[in-house]
Write a protein that holds these residues in place. Structure first.
Motif, PDB file in Angstrom:
ATOM      1  N   ARG A 124       3.205 -18.363  -6.647  1.00  0.00           N
ATOM      2  CA  ARG A 124       1.946 -19.094  -6.488  1.00  0.00           C
ATOM      3  C   ARG A 124       1.068 -18.426  -5.442  1.00  0.00           C
ATOM      4  O   ARG A 124      -0.138 -18.235  -5.658  1.00  0.00           O
ATOM      5  CB  ARG A 124       2.246 -20.538  -6.094  1.00  0.00           C
ATOM      6  CG  ARG A 124       1.028 -21.439  -6.003  1.00  0.00           C
ATOM      7  CD  ARG A 124       1.453 -22.891  -5.903  1.00  0.00           C
ATOM      8  NE  ARG A 124       0.327 -23.797  -5.895  1.00  0.00           N
ATOM      9  CZ  ARG A 124       0.399 -25.102  -6.125  1.00  0.00           C
ATOM     10  NH1 ARG A 124       1.575 -25.648  -6.395  1.00  0.00           N
ATOM     11  NH2 ARG A 124      -0.676 -25.867  -6.100  1.00  0.00           N
ATOM     12  N   ALA A 125       1.652 -18.050  -4.323  1.00  0.00           N
ATOM     13  CA  ALA A 125       0.877 -17.423  -3.243  1.00  0.00           C
ATOM     14  C   ALA A 125       0.319 -16.075  -3.692  1.00  0.00           C
ATOM     15  O   ALA A 125      -0.868 -15.782  -3.469  1.00  0.00           O
ATOM     16  CB  ALA A 125       1.746 -17.258  -2.005  1.00  0.00           C
ATOM     17  N   LEU A 129      -3.718 -15.535  -3.927  1.00  0.00           N
ATOM     18  CA  LEU A 129      -4.335 -14.619  -2.977  1.00  0.00           C
ATOM     19  C   LEU A 129      -4.997 -13.443  -3.679  1.00  0.00           C
ATOM     20  O   LEU A 129      -6.109 -13.040  -3.321  1.00  0.00           O
ATOM     21  CB  LEU A 129      -3.294 -14.126  -1.973  1.00  0.00           C
ATOM     22  CG  LEU A 129      -2.782 -15.189  -0.993  1.00  0.00           C
ATOM     23  CD1 LEU A 129      -1.533 -14.696  -0.270  1.00  0.00           C
ATOM     24  CD2 LEU A 129      -3.872 -15.570   0.009  1.00  0.00           C
ATOM     25  N   HIS A 130      -4.342 -12.891  -4.696  1.00  0.00           N
ATOM     26  CA  HIS A 130      -4.892 -11.719  -5.380  1.00  0.00           C
ATOM     27  C   HIS A 130      -5.875 -12.097  -6.493  1.00  0.00           C
ATOM     28  O   HIS A 130      -7.037 -11.669  -6.486  1.00  0.00           O
ATOM     29  CB  HIS A 130      -3.772 -10.864  -5.962  1.00  0.00           C
ATOM     30  CG  HIS A 130      -4.278  -9.641  -6.670  1.00  0.00           C
ATOM     31  ND1 HIS A 130      -4.527  -9.624  -8.029  1.00  0.00           N
ATOM     32  CD2 HIS A 130      -4.625  -8.410  -6.209  1.00  0.00           C
ATOM     33  CE1 HIS A 130      -4.992  -8.438  -8.372  1.00  0.00           C
ATOM     34  NE2 HIS A 130      -5.062  -7.676  -7.300  1.00  0.00           N
ATOM     35  N   SER A 136      -6.393  -7.730  -1.845  1.00  0.00           N
ATOM     36  CA  SER A 136      -5.583  -6.633  -2.377  1.00  0.00           C
ATOM     37  C   SER A 136      -4.104  -6.893  -2.130  1.00  0.00           C
ATOM     38  O   SER A 136      -3.719  -7.582  -1.177  1.00  0.00           O
ATOM     39  CB  SER A 136      -5.983  -5.307  -1.726  1.00  0.00           C
ATOM     40  OG  SER A 136      -5.565  -5.270  -0.379  1.00  0.00           O
ATOM     41  N   PHE A 137      -3.257  -6.301  -2.985  1.00  0.00           N
ATOM     42  CA  PHE A 137      -1.817  -6.476  -2.816  1.00  0.00           C
ATOM     43  C   PHE A 137      -1.329  -5.865  -1.507  1.00  0.00           C
ATOM     44  O   PHE A 137      -0.339  -6.329  -0.933  1.00  0.00           O
ATOM     45  CB  PHE A 137      -1.063  -5.874  -4.004  1.00  0.00           C
ATOM     46  CG  PHE A 137      -1.152  -6.699  -5.258  1.00  0.00           C
ATOM     47  CD1 PHE A 137      -0.712  -8.017  -5.275  1.00  0.00           C
ATOM     48  CD2 PHE A 137      -1.687  -6.166  -6.425  1.00  0.00           C
ATOM     49  CE1 PHE A 137      -0.787  -8.790  -6.420  1.00  0.00           C
ATOM     50  CE2 PHE A 137      -1.758  -6.926  -7.586  1.00  0.00           C
ATOM     51  CZ  PHE A 137      -1.315  -8.245  -7.585  1.00  0.00           C
ATOM     52  N   ASP A 138      -1.999  -4.821  -1.020  1.00  0.00           N
ATOM     53  CA  ASP A 138      -1.619  -4.232   0.260  1.00  0.00           C
ATOM     54  C   ASP A 138      -1.792  -5.241   1.397  1.00  0.00           C
ATOM     55  O   ASP A 138      -1.004  -5.256   2.351  1.00  0.00           O
ATOM     56  CB  ASP A 138      -2.459  -2.981   0.551  1.00  0.00           C
ATOM     57  CG  ASP A 138      -2.053  -1.798  -0.308  1.00  0.00           C
ATOM     58  OD1 ASP A 138      -0.903  -1.801  -0.812  1.00  0.00           O
ATOM     59  OD2 ASP A 138      -2.874  -0.882  -0.494  1.00  0.00           O
ATOM     60  N   GLU A 139      -2.816  -6.095   1.282  1.00  0.00           N
ATOM     61  CA  GLU A 139      -3.031  -7.124   2.301  1.00  0.00           C
ATOM     62  C   GLU A 139      -2.161  -8.346   2.042  1.00  0.00           C
ATOM     63  O   GLU A 139      -1.706  -9.013   2.981  1.00  0.00           O
ATOM     64  CB  GLU A 139      -4.505  -7.537   2.341  1.00  0.00           C
ATOM     65  CG  GLU A 139      -4.813  -8.526   3.466  1.00  0.00           C
ATOM     66  CD  GLU A 139      -6.270  -8.940   3.518  1.00  0.00           C
ATOM     67  OE1 GLU A 139      -6.554  -9.969   4.176  1.00  0.00           O
ATOM     68  OE2 GLU A 139      -7.118  -8.246   2.915  1.00  0.00           O
ATOM     69  N   VAL A 140      -1.919  -8.656   0.765  1.00  0.00           N
ATOM     70  CA  VAL A 140      -1.079  -9.814   0.429  1.00  0.00           C
ATOM     71  C   VAL A 140       0.349  -9.601   0.921  1.00  0.00           C
ATOM     72  O   VAL A 140       1.007 -10.545   1.385  1.00  0.00           O
ATOM     73  CB  VAL A 140      -1.087 -10.059  -1.098  1.00  0.00           C
ATOM     74  CG1 VAL A 140      -0.045 -11.115  -1.480  1.00  0.00           C
ATOM     75  CG2 VAL A 140      -2.473 -10.492  -1.561  1.00  0.00           C
ATOM     76  N   GLN A 153       4.392  -7.803  -9.006  1.00  0.00           N
ATOM     77  CA  GLN A 153       5.277  -8.413 -10.006  1.00  0.00           C
ATOM     78  C   GLN A 153       5.223  -9.940  -9.946  1.00  0.00           C
ATOM     79  O   GLN A 153       5.218 -10.609 -10.985  1.00  0.00           O
ATOM     80  CB  GLN A 153       6.709  -7.926  -9.793  1.00  0.00           C
ATOM     81  CG  GLN A 153       6.913  -6.453 -10.112  1.00  0.00           C
ATOM     82  CD  GLN A 153       8.336  -5.991  -9.828  1.00  0.00           C
ATOM     83  OE1 GLN A 153       9.097  -6.678  -9.139  1.00  0.00           O
ATOM     84  NE2 GLN A 153       8.701  -4.834 -10.356  1.00  0.00           N
ATOM     85  N   LEU A 154       5.188 -10.487  -8.733  1.00  0.00           N
ATOM     86  CA  LEU A 154       5.091 -11.940  -8.585  1.00  0.00           C
ATOM     87  C   LEU A 154       3.815 -12.471  -9.228  1.00  0.00           C
ATOM     88  O   LEU A 154       3.841 -13.460  -9.970  1.00  0.00           O
ATOM     89  CB  LEU A 154       5.117 -12.314  -7.100  1.00  0.00           C
ATOM     90  CG  LEU A 154       6.450 -12.149  -6.365  1.00  0.00           C
ATOM     91  CD1 LEU A 154       6.238 -12.217  -4.857  1.00  0.00           C
ATOM     92  CD2 LEU A 154       7.438 -13.222  -6.811  1.00  0.00           C
ATOM     93  N   ALA A 155       2.695 -11.807  -8.953  1.00  0.00           N
ATOM     94  CA  ALA A 155       1.414 -12.239  -9.515  1.00  0.00           C
ATOM     95  C   ALA A 155       1.400 -12.085 -11.031  1.00  0.00           C
ATOM     96  O   ALA A 155       0.839 -12.924 -11.742  1.00  0.00           O
ATOM     97  CB  ALA A 155       0.270 -11.448  -8.892  1.00  0.00           C
TER      98      ALA A 155
END
Length: 308
Positions: A124-125, A129-130, A136-140, A153-155
């Motif tokens: 969910r997070a 967030l993305h 960005s995934f780098d920040e997530v 992968q989670l997203a």
């Protein structure tokens, strides 16, 4: 919340950096938790932590505040899930009323919020967030304690669930409100034939009373169950009619706000696919409707509103 804290959160004494970020933080926390009251508490906690920090050492306040809120939400989701396991009847996210003029917020409707409830907290997070907040995934990654590839992968897993739940044949905002008006008129006047013509055969009706006000204890599945319930309700509306407060877009869905017997405030949101209603979401739990106070009529001398 104390008066002093409320002033800090909403008044002119609030930190200007935090005040600027607050609406986005509340929206993030609400999407994570599905509860406006919990979101407000999370953001208040984040504010107190922010006040205790050395601001000069913070290079990106917005990113830091998002990280704080995300961590707090992930912790809260554990206890929130336990509470929902013992919740009385159907649980629905707190209804959020959108402005009269369409605004570009995000595409998460109430049904998609319910899909989010079935995801893991990290899925969910990462998705929110993305995909919703454009981070960005780098920040997530540091925000949820995973590598960027794992966040991706989670997203992706979350996105598959979300996409599968989107309507196949979405309707325009105008058409949605026309259907909402027709549903209100038919359901309150006892026009059962007209009401049936609006419903899909596989329609499901949810009612969230939280065990505090009368509501169906389980979702009603299929047009026969839903019509039987509305036939019962129609008999009551003859002597105790609903008071229509306004039509509204409720968490992305067309619907309306009413005051029912006993002064119970209620929101009704309709999920429409093609030209038929496939789901009805009724929120009656007073704890979930307190934030609607500003848009409800004032009960004053001579008011004809029903009293609580």
């Amino acid at each position: 919340m104390s008066d002093a804290k409320a002033k800090d959160m909403n008044g002119t004494s609030a930190d200007p950096v935090f005040r600027e970020q607050r609406p986005r933080l509340v929206r993030l926390a609400y999407r994570m938790l599905g509860s406006m009251a919990d979101a407000e508490d999370i953001v208040q906690d984040a504010y107190l932590r922010w006040l205790a920090m050395d601001k000069a050492a913070v290079r990106n306040p917005a990113a830091l505040l998002r990280t704080i809120v995300t961590h707090l939400c992930l912790n809260e989701m554990k206890s929130a899930r336990r509470r929902r396991e013992t919740y009385a009847g159907a649980w629905l996210p707190d209804p959020i009323i959108e402005p009269a003029e369409p605004q570009s917020v995000d595409s998460l409707t109430l049904p998609l919020m319910m899909v989010l409830e079935r995801l893991s907290p990290l899925e969910r997070a990462a998705f929110l967030l993305h995909d919703v907040f454009g981070i960005s995934f780098d920040e997530v990654a540091p925000m949820i304690g995973r590598e960027p590839a794992a966040c991706r992968q989670l997203a992706s897993r979350a996105r598959k669930h979300i996409d599968a739940a989107r309507p196949r044949y979405p309707v325009t905002r105008q058409r949605g409100m026309e259907v909402a008006a027709a549903f209100f008129a038919a359901s309150r006047s006892g026009d059962l034939a007209g009401l049936r013509s609006l419903l899909a055969d596989e329609v499901t009706a949810y009612a969230d009373g939280g065990g505090k006000v009368p509501a169906s204890p389980r979702p009603l599945k299929g047009i026969d169950e839903v019509m039987a319930r509305h036939a019962d309700l129609a008999r009551g509306f003859t002597d105790r009619p609903s008071l229509l407060v306004r039509y509204a877009v409720i968490d992305g869905l067309p619907g309306f706000i009413t005051i029912e017997e006993g002064g119970i405030v209620q929101t009704t949101a309709l999920q429409i696919d093609g030209d038929r209603i496939v789901a009805i979401y009724v929120t009656r739990n007073p704890d979930k409707l307190r934030h609607l106070g500003e848009i409800l009529p004032t009960r004053g001398p001579g008011s004809d509103l029903p009293r609580q």
